[in-house]
Design a protein around this motif. Structure first.
Motif, PDB file in Angstrom:
ATOM      1  N   ASP A  35      37.406  22.484  47.343  1.00  0.00           N
ATOM      2  CA  ASP A  35      37.514  22.173  48.776  1.00  0.00           C
ATOM      3  C   ASP A  35      36.139  21.942  49.402  1.00  0.00           C
ATOM      4  O   ASP A  35      35.980  21.083  50.277  1.00  0.00           O
ATOM      5  CB  ASP A  35      38.221  23.316  49.507  1.00  0.00           C
ATOM      6  N   THR A  36      35.137  22.709  48.945  1.00  0.00           N
ATOM      7  CA  THR A  36      33.774  22.532  49.465  1.00  0.00           C
ATOM      8  C   THR A  36      33.255  21.144  49.148  1.00  0.00           C
ATOM      9  O   THR A  36      32.675  20.466  50.010  1.00  0.00           O
ATOM     10  CB  THR A  36      32.841  23.596  48.853  1.00  0.00           C
ATOM     11  N   VAL A  37      33.449  20.711  47.903  1.00  0.00           N
ATOM     12  CA  VAL A  37      33.021  19.369  47.514  1.00  0.00           C
ATOM     13  C   VAL A  37      33.799  18.315  48.292  1.00  0.00           C
ATOM     14  O   VAL A  37      33.232  17.306  48.745  1.00  0.00           O
ATOM     15  CB  VAL A  37      33.193  19.169  45.993  1.00  0.00           C
ATOM     16  N   ARG A  38      35.079  18.540  48.470  1.00  0.00           N
ATOM     17  CA  ARG A  38      35.911  17.559  49.191  1.00  0.00           C
ATOM     18  C   ARG A  38      35.473  17.436  50.651  1.00  0.00           C
ATOM     19  O   ARG A  38      35.335  16.321  51.176  1.00  0.00           O
ATOM     20  CB  ARG A  38      37.371  17.976  49.108  1.00  0.00           C
ATOM     21  N   TYR A  39      35.236  18.564  51.306  1.00  0.00           N
ATOM     22  CA  TYR A  39      34.849  18.528  52.718  1.00  0.00           C
ATOM     23  C   TYR A  39      33.460  17.920  52.921  1.00  0.00           C
ATOM     24  O   TYR A  39      33.141  17.465  54.019  1.00  0.00           O
ATOM     25  CB  TYR A  39      34.869  19.935  53.320  1.00  0.00           C
ATOM     26  N   SER A  40      32.626  17.918  51.874  1.00  0.00           N
ATOM     27  CA  SER A  40      31.284  17.360  52.014  1.00  0.00           C
ATOM     28  C   SER A  40      31.312  15.859  52.283  1.00  0.00           C
ATOM     29  O   SER A  40      30.322  15.295  52.746  1.00  0.00           O
ATOM     30  CB  SER A  40      30.458  17.651  50.761  1.00  0.00           C
ATOM     31  N   PHE A  41      32.434  15.192  52.019  1.00  0.00           N
ATOM     32  CA  PHE A  41      32.562  13.754  52.257  1.00  0.00           C
ATOM     33  C   PHE A  41      33.292  13.456  53.571  1.00  0.00           C
ATOM     34  O   PHE A  41      33.649  12.313  53.824  1.00  0.00           O
ATOM     35  CB  PHE A  41      33.316  13.091  51.103  1.00  0.00           C
ATOM     36  N   PHE A  42      33.507  14.505  54.378  1.00  0.00           N
ATOM     37  CA  PHE A  42      34.259  14.329  55.619  1.00  0.00           C
ATOM     38  C   PHE A  42      33.434  14.764  56.824  1.00  0.00           C
ATOM     39  O   PHE A  42      32.539  15.613  56.713  1.00  0.00           O
ATOM     40  CB  PHE A  42      35.552  15.151  55.582  1.00  0.00           C
ATOM     41  N   GLU A  43      33.728  14.143  57.948  1.00  0.00           N
ATOM     42  CA  GLU A  43      33.203  14.591  59.240  1.00  0.00           C
ATOM     43  C   GLU A  43      34.182  15.628  59.772  1.00  0.00           C
ATOM     44  O   GLU A  43      35.318  15.306  60.110  1.00  0.00           O
ATOM     45  CB  GLU A  43      33.092  13.419  60.204  1.00  0.00           C
ATOM     46  N   TYR A  44      33.753  16.866  59.820  1.00  0.00           N
ATOM     47  CA  TYR A  44      34.676  17.940  60.166  1.00  0.00           C
ATOM     48  C   TYR A  44      33.884  19.044  60.870  1.00  0.00           C
ATOM     49  O   TYR A  44      33.194  19.832  60.255  1.00  0.00           O
ATOM     50  CB  TYR A  44      35.349  18.484  58.901  1.00  0.00           C
ATOM     51  N   TYR A  45      33.956  19.067  62.210  1.00  0.00           N
ATOM     52  CA  TYR A  45      33.221  20.077  62.960  1.00  0.00           C
ATOM     53  C   TYR A  45      33.964  20.359  64.259  1.00  0.00           C
ATOM     54  O   TYR A  45      34.919  19.669  64.623  1.00  0.00           O
ATOM     55  CB  TYR A  45      31.792  19.616  63.257  1.00  0.00           C
ATOM     56  N   ARG A  46      33.505  21.374  64.950  1.00  0.00           N
ATOM     57  CA  ARG A  46      34.124  21.779  66.212  1.00  0.00           C
ATOM     58  C   ARG A  46      33.085  21.681  67.312  1.00  0.00           C
ATOM     59  O   ARG A  46      31.963  22.187  67.180  1.00  0.00           O
ATOM     60  CB  ARG A  46      34.655  23.206  66.110  1.00  0.00           C
ATOM     61  N   SER A  47      33.427  21.015  68.389  1.00  0.00           N
ATOM     62  CA  SER A  47      32.562  20.879  69.548  1.00  0.00           C
ATOM     63  C   SER A  47      33.264  21.535  70.737  1.00  0.00           C
ATOM     64  O   SER A  47      34.173  20.942  71.349  1.00  0.00           O
ATOM     65  CB  SER A  47      32.282  19.391  69.832  1.00  0.00           C
ATOM     66  N   GLY A  48      32.843  22.759  71.039  1.00  0.00           N
ATOM     67  CA  GLY A  48      33.534  23.512  72.084  1.00  0.00           C
ATOM     68  C   GLY A  48      34.930  23.888  71.615  1.00  0.00           C
ATOM     69  O   GLY A  48      35.110  24.510  70.577  1.00  0.00           O
ATOM     70  N   ILE A  49      35.936  23.475  72.372  1.00  0.00           N
ATOM     71  CA  ILE A  49      37.316  23.734  71.956  1.00  0.00           C
ATOM     72  C   ILE A  49      37.920  22.518  71.252  1.00  0.00           C
ATOM     73  O   ILE A  49      39.051  22.567  70.793  1.00  0.00           O
ATOM     74  CB  ILE A  49      38.181  24.113  73.175  1.00  0.00           C
ATOM     75  N   LYS A  50      37.128  21.440  71.157  1.00  0.00           N
ATOM     76  CA  LYS A  50      37.604  20.228  70.518  1.00  0.00           C
ATOM     77  C   LYS A  50      37.227  20.226  69.049  1.00  0.00           C
ATOM     78  O   LYS A  50      36.081  20.468  68.687  1.00  0.00           O
ATOM     79  CB  LYS A  50      37.001  19.004  71.209  1.00  0.00           C
ATOM     80  N   GLU A  51      38.193  19.955  68.189  1.00  0.00           N
ATOM     81  CA  GLU A  51      37.964  19.889  66.745  1.00  0.00           C
ATOM     82  C   GLU A  51      37.954  18.433  66.312  1.00  0.00           C
ATOM     83  O   GLU A  51      38.915  17.698  66.555  1.00  0.00           O
ATOM     84  CB  GLU A  51      39.040  20.673  65.992  1.00  0.00           C
ATOM     85  N   VAL A  52      36.874  18.013  65.673  1.00  0.00           N
ATOM     86  CA  VAL A  52      36.714  16.628  65.221  1.00  0.00           C
ATOM     87  C   VAL A  52      36.949  16.578  63.717  1.00  0.00           C
ATOM     88  O   VAL A  52      36.323  17.292  62.957  1.00  0.00           O
ATOM     89  CB  VAL A  52      35.296  16.098  65.533  1.00  0.00           C
ATOM     90  N   GLY A  53      37.845  15.679  63.310  1.00  0.00           N
ATOM     91  CA  GLY A  53      38.085  15.477  61.886  1.00  0.00           C
ATOM     92  C   GLY A  53      39.235  16.323  61.368  1.00  0.00           C
ATOM     93  O   GLY A  53      40.000  16.901  62.137  1.00  0.00           O
ATOM     94  N   PRO A  54      39.362  16.316  60.060  1.00  0.00           N
ATOM     95  CA  PRO A  54      38.461  15.703  59.080  1.00  0.00           C
ATOM     96  C   PRO A  54      38.615  14.183  58.965  1.00  0.00           C
ATOM     97  O   PRO A  54      39.731  13.691  58.771  1.00  0.00           O
ATOM     98  CB  PRO A  54      38.847  16.397  57.773  1.00  0.00           C
ATOM     99  N   ASN A  55      37.491  13.481  59.096  1.00  0.00           N
ATOM    100  CA  ASN A  55      37.440  12.026  58.950  1.00  0.00           C
ATOM    101  C   ASN A  55      36.525  11.677  57.780  1.00  0.00           C
ATOM    102  O   ASN A  55      35.378  12.148  57.722  1.00  0.00           O
ATOM    103  CB  ASN A  55      36.908  11.369  60.233  1.00  0.00           C
ATOM    104  N   PHE A  56      37.007  10.870  56.868  1.00  0.00           N
ATOM    105  CA  PHE A  56      36.223  10.512  55.689  1.00  0.00           C
ATOM    106  C   PHE A  56      35.026   9.647  56.101  1.00  0.00           C
ATOM    107  O   PHE A  56      35.177   8.615  56.750  1.00  0.00           O
ATOM    108  CB  PHE A  56      37.087   9.753  54.682  1.00  0.00           C
TER     109      PHE A  56
END
Length: 318
Positions: A35-56
């Motif tokens: 999963d760590t390797v897989r997530y390394s190719f995705f945009e996946y973060y949280r900005s405040g209460i908004k969750e962005v991604g996962p986007n490849f």
């Protein structure tokens, strides 16, 4: 007719007994690693209460890390590891050779072994808090040095690059030199005493015996010690984290790679954290490979080297 006795398949029971380990490893280690390797190719973060991604996003996280301060923190980690490891391996080798030398007949060996191993049992967080208190500007070290007249004003040990790095390296040395000494003692004790007796008959002194007999014969354990130390050094976190309150001060000169990774995990930037973890894995693998090649002697008696020389000599004659 005699009945045939049923044979017991011991191999089957062996697999059954080790099955829990593999189940636990797959659930708690292998799947998170994938999963760590897989997530390394995705945009996946949280900005405040908004969750962005996962986007490849492909290799974008890896490229972004190369343009960050990751290399600077890698150099910091290497420096902190070297400061702690060099005195650790030197003193551990000296103590191991000293305690295992039957000619010295050292008394109270068990007591000394317990004493040098005790710091390894203390939690790194407790060690860091202790040193933070002792070496602060109002701490007992400054008070003692000022009271005996060595210092006129307190020294800010944690405010200088040399002071902070030296304290971190010294703490890592204290925590691990006892463990290294015990391992090297076990390696030396595994050498046949007949070899040492033969060296004494040939007139070898202690220094010659150490460099020409002891060191070559404990090379596998030395390689193991160096490899595990490199892996542990790259994962250095708790001591500098607590000593500098997670800031890596002064000027982030004591910020390590795992502290940098932790900052991404704290900000929920899982994609960047995954990419940094992959970088750490690759660097660890490369360093361990080079250490193994340098310390692994495939020609202990020099026969292969002599054969190559003979072959070269024959080619020149032709």
């Amino acid at each position: 007719m005699k009945k045939k006795k049923k044979s017991i398949d011991y191999g089957k029971w062996g697999y059954i007994f080790i099955l829990p380990f593999f189940v636990a490893y797959i659930i708690f280690s292998l799947i998170p690693l994938i999963d760590t390797v897989r997530y390394s190719f995705f945009e996946y973060y949280r900005s405040g209460i908004k969750e962005v991604g996962p986007n490849f996003i492909g290799m974008a996280n890896y490229v972004s890390l190369l343009h960050s301060d990751m290399l600077k923190y890698g150099v910091n980690t290497l420096i902190l590891w070297v400061i702690g490891f060099i005195p650790q391996i030197v003193i551990a080798l000296v103590l191991a050779a000293w305690f295992t030398d039957v000619r010295l007949k050292i008394r109270g060996q068990q007591f000394f072994k317990v004493v040098i191993y005790l710091p390894n049992l203390i939690m790194a967080s407790a060690f860091a808090l202790l040193f933070f208190t002792m070496f602060s500007t109002n701490g007992p070290i400054n008070s003692i040095l000022m009271s005996i007249g060595i210092l006129k004003k307190p020294v800010d040990f944690l405010g200088s690059v040399i002071g902070t790095r030296s304290l971190i390296g010294f703490m890592n040395f204290l925590m691990w030199f006892g463990n290294t000494t015990i391992m090297l003692m076990a390696a030396i004790m595994g050498i046949s005493q007949d070899i040492f007796e033969a060296s004494d008959l040939d007139g070898c002194n202690s220094i010659q015996r150490f460099f020409y007999i002891t060191l070559p014969l404990i090379r596998p354990i030395l390689a193991y010690t160096l490899i595990t130390s490199i892996i542990g050094g790259l994962q250095m976190f708790d001591v500098p984290q607590i000593l500098t309150n997670g800031q890596g001060n002064p000027n982030r000169t004591s910020m390590t790679l795992i502290m940098f990774l932790n900052s991404h995990l704290k900000s929920k930037n899982y994609g960047m954290a995954g990419a940094l973890s992959v970088y750490l894995f690759i660097v660890s693998a490369i360093l361990c490979f080079f250490v193994y090649r340098m310390t692994n002697d495939n020609d202990p008696d020099g026969s292969k080297k002599a054969a190559k020389k003979r072959a070269k000599a024959e080619r020149r004659k032709r």
